[in-house]
Motif scaffolding. Structure first.
Motif, PDB file in Angstrom:
ATOM      1  N   UNK A   1      40.745 -93.608  -7.695  1.00 24.06           N
ATOM      2  CA  UNK A   1      39.687 -93.157  -8.599  1.00 24.06           C
ATOM      3  C   UNK A   1      38.574 -92.404  -7.876  1.00 24.06           C
ATOM      4  N   UNK A   2      38.907 -91.806  -6.742  1.00 23.38           N
ATOM      5  CA  UNK A   2      37.957 -90.982  -5.999  1.00 23.38           C
ATOM      6  C   UNK A   2      38.707 -89.795  -5.423  1.00 23.38           C
ATOM      7  N   UNK A   3      38.100 -88.642  -5.470  1.00 21.31           N
ATOM      8  CA  UNK A   3      38.715 -87.452  -4.902  1.00 21.31           C
ATOM      9  C   UNK A   3      37.983 -87.139  -3.602  1.00 21.31           C
ATOM     10  N   UNK A   4      38.674 -87.407  -2.477  1.00 23.41           N
ATOM     11  CA  UNK A   4      38.064 -87.186  -1.174  1.00 23.41           C
ATOM     12  C   UNK A   4      38.431 -85.802  -0.637  1.00 23.41           C
ATOM     13  N   UNK A   5      37.888 -85.460   0.495  1.00 24.49           N
ATOM     14  CA  UNK A   5      38.097 -84.122   1.049  1.00 24.49           C
ATOM     15  C   UNK A   5      39.564 -83.846   1.373  1.00 24.49           C
ATOM     16  N   UNK A   6      40.276 -84.838   1.898  1.00 20.26           N
ATOM     17  CA  UNK A   6      41.693 -84.632   2.213  1.00 20.26           C
ATOM     18  C   UNK A   6      42.508 -84.330   0.962  1.00 20.26           C
ATOM     19  N   UNK A   7      42.275 -85.103  -0.105  1.00 19.51           N
ATOM     20  CA  UNK A   7      43.005 -84.854  -1.346  1.00 19.51           C
ATOM     21  C   UNK A   7      42.644 -83.485  -1.927  1.00 19.51           C
ATOM     22  N   UNK A   8      41.366 -83.147  -1.902  1.00 14.71           N
ATOM     23  CA  UNK A   8      40.933 -81.858  -2.435  1.00 14.71           C
ATOM     24  C   UNK A   8      41.534 -80.706  -1.628  1.00 14.71           C
ATOM     25  N   UNK A   9      41.533 -80.829  -0.312  1.00 15.52           N
ATOM     26  CA  UNK A   9      42.075 -79.772   0.555  1.00 15.52           C
ATOM     27  C   UNK A   9      43.565 -79.583   0.291  1.00 15.52           C
ATOM     28  N   UNK A  10      44.298 -80.686   0.143  1.00 18.56           N
ATOM     29  CA  UNK A  10      45.719 -80.596  -0.161  1.00 18.56           C
ATOM     30  C   UNK A  10      45.928 -79.942  -1.536  1.00 18.56           C
ATOM     31  N   UNK A  11      45.138 -80.361  -2.521  1.00 16.82           N
ATOM     32  CA  UNK A  11      45.250 -79.780  -3.863  1.00 16.82           C
ATOM     33  C   UNK A  11      44.884 -78.297  -3.840  1.00 16.82           C
ATOM     34  N   UNK A  12      43.844 -77.947  -3.102  1.00 13.44           N
ATOM     35  CA  UNK A  12      43.423 -76.540  -3.025  1.00 13.44           C
ATOM     36  C   UNK A  12      44.553 -75.665  -2.493  1.00 13.44           C
ATOM     37  N   UNK A  13      45.282 -76.179  -1.525  1.00 17.21           N
ATOM     38  CA  UNK A  13      46.422 -75.433  -0.972  1.00 17.21           C
ATOM     39  C   UNK A  13      47.586 -75.407  -1.956  1.00 17.21           C
ATOM     40  N   UNK A  14      47.958 -76.579  -2.463  1.00 13.79           N
ATOM     41  CA  UNK A  14      49.121 -76.694  -3.331  1.00 13.79           C
ATOM     42  C   UNK A  14      48.940 -76.003  -4.681  1.00 13.79           C
ATOM     43  N   UNK A  15      47.735 -76.000  -5.197  1.00  9.02           N
ATOM     44  CA  UNK A  15      47.460 -75.412  -6.505  1.00  9.02           C
ATOM     45  C   UNK A  15      46.815 -74.033  -6.389  1.00  9.02           C
TER      46      UNK A  15
END
Length: 185
Positions: A92-106
């Protein structure tokens, strides 16, 4: 005879229900229909938008985003659905690692973590996330009939277009691999 019939029934049931997940050579667990993909004449697996939509529609991912069960996504459901999807560790938290991965993947272009995490605390709160997400304007682009709600087909077409990085109207294994990160359960 009864025992043989029962054994046959069980065997057919296992065949019909089996294979829901598969472990790839690299140890990654995938949906069976992801691994049981379509191949073109060169042996490379590909998905066109119809195949992607058909396969995606056979899941309940879209329904999980549709909080009010009206068969459409409003902008809040859409935004929240992405937040939950990008939160790959489900904390239930979006951290920098998850955001960075999503930014690349999406394929988030012209976006930076520091622009989204305005408090600098390393986690996106709801307000930071919403403000950052609204800058990518996908919702309006995906709403092909301009009715301010997304049908499942508009949603899957939007995902397909994002992942089709080379715009050749098919997803190859490299483009499609993101599915298993965000949607395989």
């Amino acid at each position: 005879m009864t025992i043989s019939g029962f054994a046959l029934f069980l065997m057919l049931g296992m065949v019909a229900c089996g294979g829901e997940t598969e472990v790839a050579d690299d140890g990654v667990v995938e949906d069976a229909w992801v691994a049981d993909d379509l191949e073109n004449d060169t042996g490379v697996s590909t998905w066109d938008s119809e195949a992607f939509n058909t396969r995606f529609a056979s899941t309940d991912y879209y329904e999980g985003w549709d909080a009010n069960d009206d068969n459409f996504l409003d902008e809040n459901e859409y935004r929240r659905g992405f937040y939950d999807t990008w939160d790959v560790n489900d904390d239930e938290a979006l951290d920098e690692n998850e955001w960075t991965m999503a930014a690349k993947d999406w394929r988030l272009e012209n976006q930076s973590w520091t622009d989204w995490d305005t408090s600098g605390d390393g986690v996106l709160d709801e307000n930071e996330y919403n403000a950052g997400f609204d800058t990518i304007v996908w919702y309006g682009e995906w709403d092909q009939d301009d009715d301010n709600q997304l049908s499942e087909r508009e949603y899957t077409d939007g995902v397909f277009r994002l992942w089709d990085a080379n715009n050749d109207e098919v997803l190859d294994d490299t483009e499609y691999r993101v599915y298993s990160v965000y949607y395989a359960s």
